[in-house]
Design a protein around this motif. Structure first.
Motif, short mmCIF file in Angstrom:
data_model
loop_
_atom_site.label_atom_id
_atom_site.label_comp_id
_atom_site.label_asym_id
_atom_site.label_seq_id
_atom_site.Cartn_x
_atom_site.Cartn_y
_atom_site.Cartn_z
N LYS A 7 0.90 -1.14 0.50
CA LYS A 7 -0.46 0.24 0.15
C LYS A 7 0.97 1.24 0.09
CE LYS A 7 -4.80 -1.00 1.98
NZ LYS A 7 -5.42 -0.74 3.32
N LEU A 8 1.83 1.21 0.63
CA LEU A 8 2.89 1.90 0.74
C LEU A 8 3.66 2.81 -0.67
CD1 LEU A 8 4.18 1.81 4.08
CD2 LEU A 8 3.02 3.64 3.43
N SER A 9 4.04 1.62 -1.32
CA SER A 9 4.20 1.77 -2.56
C SER A 9 3.82 2.18 -3.84
CB SER A 9 5.46 0.23 -2.37
OG SER A 9 5.57 -0.91 -2.97
N VAL A 10 3.18 0.12 -4.32
CA VAL A 10 2.71 0.91 -5.48
C VAL A 10 1.44 1.33 -5.87
CG1 VAL A 10 1.43 -1.27 -7.46
CG2 VAL A 10 3.00 -2.09 -6.09
N PRO A 11 0.53 1.54 -4.96
CA PRO A 11 -0.26 2.57 -5.06
C PRO A 11 -0.01 3.79 -5.05
CG PRO A 11 -1.56 1.52 -3.85
CD PRO A 11 0.35 1.03 -4.03
N ALA A 12 1.22 3.86 -4.74
CA ALA A 12 1.68 5.96 -5.05
C ALA A 12 2.65 6.14 -5.87
CB ALA A 12 2.97 5.55 -3.47
N PHE A 13 3.30 4.96 -6.26
CA PHE A 13 4.10 4.87 -7.51
C PHE A 13 2.83 5.08 -9.11
CE2 PHE A 13 7.16 1.77 -5.78
CZ PHE A 13 7.53 3.54 -5.70
N ILE A 14 1.62 4.81 -8.90
CA ILE A 14 0.75 4.24 -9.67
C ILE A 14 -0.10 5.65 -9.93
CG2 ILE A 14 -1.36 3.18 -11.12
CD1 ILE A 14 -0.44 0.93 -10.41
N PHE A 99 3.73 -2.54 -15.37
CA PHE A 99 5.20 -3.65 -14.68
C PHE A 99 4.67 -3.22 -13.40
CE2 PHE A 99 8.56 -3.54 -11.45
CZ PHE A 99 8.77 -5.01 -11.87
N LEU A 100 4.17 -2.41 -12.75
CA LEU A 100 3.31 -2.26 -11.33
C LEU A 100 2.13 -3.05 -10.69
CD1 LEU A 100 4.46 1.90 -10.79
CD2 LEU A 100 5.77 -0.17 -9.74
N GLU A 101 1.20 -2.93 -11.86
CA GLU A 101 -0.19 -3.49 -12.06
C GLU A 101 -0.03 -5.12 -11.90
OE1 GLU A 101 -2.13 -2.24 -15.23
OE2 GLU A 101 -2.27 -0.24 -13.74
N THR A 102 1.03 -5.95 -12.11
CA THR A 102 1.14 -6.87 -11.81
C THR A 102 2.27 -7.75 -10.67
OG1 THR A 102 4.17 -7.77 -12.76
CG2 THR A 102 2.86 -7.45 -14.61
N VAL A 103 2.49 -6.54 -9.52
CA VAL A 103 2.19 -6.49 -8.37
C VAL A 103 1.48 -7.05 -7.50
CG1 VAL A 103 4.43 -5.86 -6.40
CG2 VAL A 103 4.60 -5.23 -9.05
N GLN A 104 1.80 -7.73 -6.89
CA GLN A 104 1.05 -8.32 -5.71
C GLN A 104 1.40 -8.01 -4.42
OE1 GLN A 104 -2.50 -9.07 -6.87
NE2 GLN A 104 -1.42 -9.06 -9.10
N PRO A 105 0.33 -7.67 -3.48
CA PRO A 105 0.54 -7.25 -2.18
C PRO A 105 1.24 -9.27 -1.29
CG PRO A 105 -1.38 -6.83 -2.78
CD PRO A 105 -1.33 -7.33 -3.81
N ALA A 106 0.82 -9.70 -1.86
CA ALA A 106 1.59 -10.67 -1.23
C ALA A 106 2.89 -10.87 -2.03
CB ALA A 106 0.67 -12.02 -1.94
N ASP A 107 3.64 -9.70 -2.72
CA ASP A 107 4.30 -10.49 -3.35
C ASP A 107 5.89 -9.47 -2.66
OD1 ASP A 107 4.27 -11.77 -5.49
OD2 ASP A 107 3.73 -9.58 -6.74
N LEU A 108 5.30 -8.57 -1.96
CA LEU A 108 5.75 -7.59 -1.21
C LEU A 108 5.90 -7.83 0.75
CD1 LEU A 108 5.04 -4.34 -2.89
CD2 LEU A 108 7.48 -5.34 -1.91
#
Length: 169
Positions: A7-14, A99-108
Motif C-alpha cells: 500500500k505504501l509503494s505500488v498505489p503511490a507510484f501508479i 509492470f507495477l500492476e503485475t505486482v501483488q500485495p503478497a509479493d511484498l
C-alpha cells in the motif's frame, strides 16, 4: 490494519504516474496554444546541473520499478533512456505502470525486513526494506515527480497543486 509495504509503494507510484499524465496533457495543450515547440518543454531543466524533464520521468520510472525488484524476487524491466518525445515518455510511463500492476500485495509480504544495500561512489548504505522504502525510494520518487511538475510550471504551463495531487475520488 497498519499500512503494508504494498500500500505504501505500488498505489503511490501508479498515482504519481497518473498525475504526470495529466501534467503532460496540460503541457502539450499549452505548447500548442502558445505555438511553442514541445522540445522546449521536453528539454527544459531548472538548473544546468539538473536533469531535463525527460530525465526526471526516466528516474521516477527507474526508482519505482527497481524498488519493487529490490524488495521482491521480481525482475524489473529495463528501459534504455532514449525517449525523444512526449509520446515516448508516455509510453515509458505506461510500461512502468503495466509492470507495477503485475505486482501483488503478497509479493511484498515480509519485504519490510529484507536487507537492501545501495552502492554509490564512495558510499554504501544498508537498509531494512521498510527504511529503504520510506527513507530513500519514496523521497526519491517524489523528488523526480515534483521536479517534472516544477519544470513545467517554470516554463509557464498553467498547472497547480490539484494537478500534482491528482484526483481524490
Amino acid at each position: 490494519m497498519p499500512p503494508t509495504m504494498y500500500k505504501l509503494s505500488v498505489p503511490a507510484f501508479i498515482r504519481g504516474f497518473s498525475a504526470l499524465g495529466g501534467l503532460f496533457d496540460k503541457a502539450e495543450a499549452f505548447a500548442s496554444e502558445k505555438g511553442m515547440p514541445l522540445a522546449e518543454l521536453f528539454d527544459a531543466r531548472l538548473a544546468p546541473d539538473m536533469l531535463p524533464l525527460a530525465g526526471q520521468i526516466q528516474r521516477a520510472s527507474d526508482t519505482s520499478k527497481n524498488a519493487i525488484a529490490r524488495l521482491t524476487k521480481i525482475e524489473a524491466p529495463r528501459f534504455p533512456d532514449e525517449e525523444q518525445s512526449f509520446a515516448e515518455l508516455r509510453e515509458r510511463i505506461a510500461k512502468t505502470v503495466a509492470f507495477l500492476e503485475t505486482v501483488q500485495p503478497a509479493d511484498l509480504e515480509g519485504s519490510e525486513n529484507r536487507d537492501v544495500t545501495l552502492s554509490f561512489p564512495n558510499l554504501k548504505v544498508a537498509f531494512t526494506g521498510e527504511d529503504y522504502l520510506l527513507q530513500f525510494v519514496l523521497p526519491n520518487f517524489y523528488f523526480h515527480v515534483t521536479t517534472a511538475y516544477d519544470i513545467l510550471r517554470h516554463k509557464g504551463v498553467p498547472i497547480g497543486k490539484a494537478d500534482y495531487i491528482g484526483g481524490l475520488g
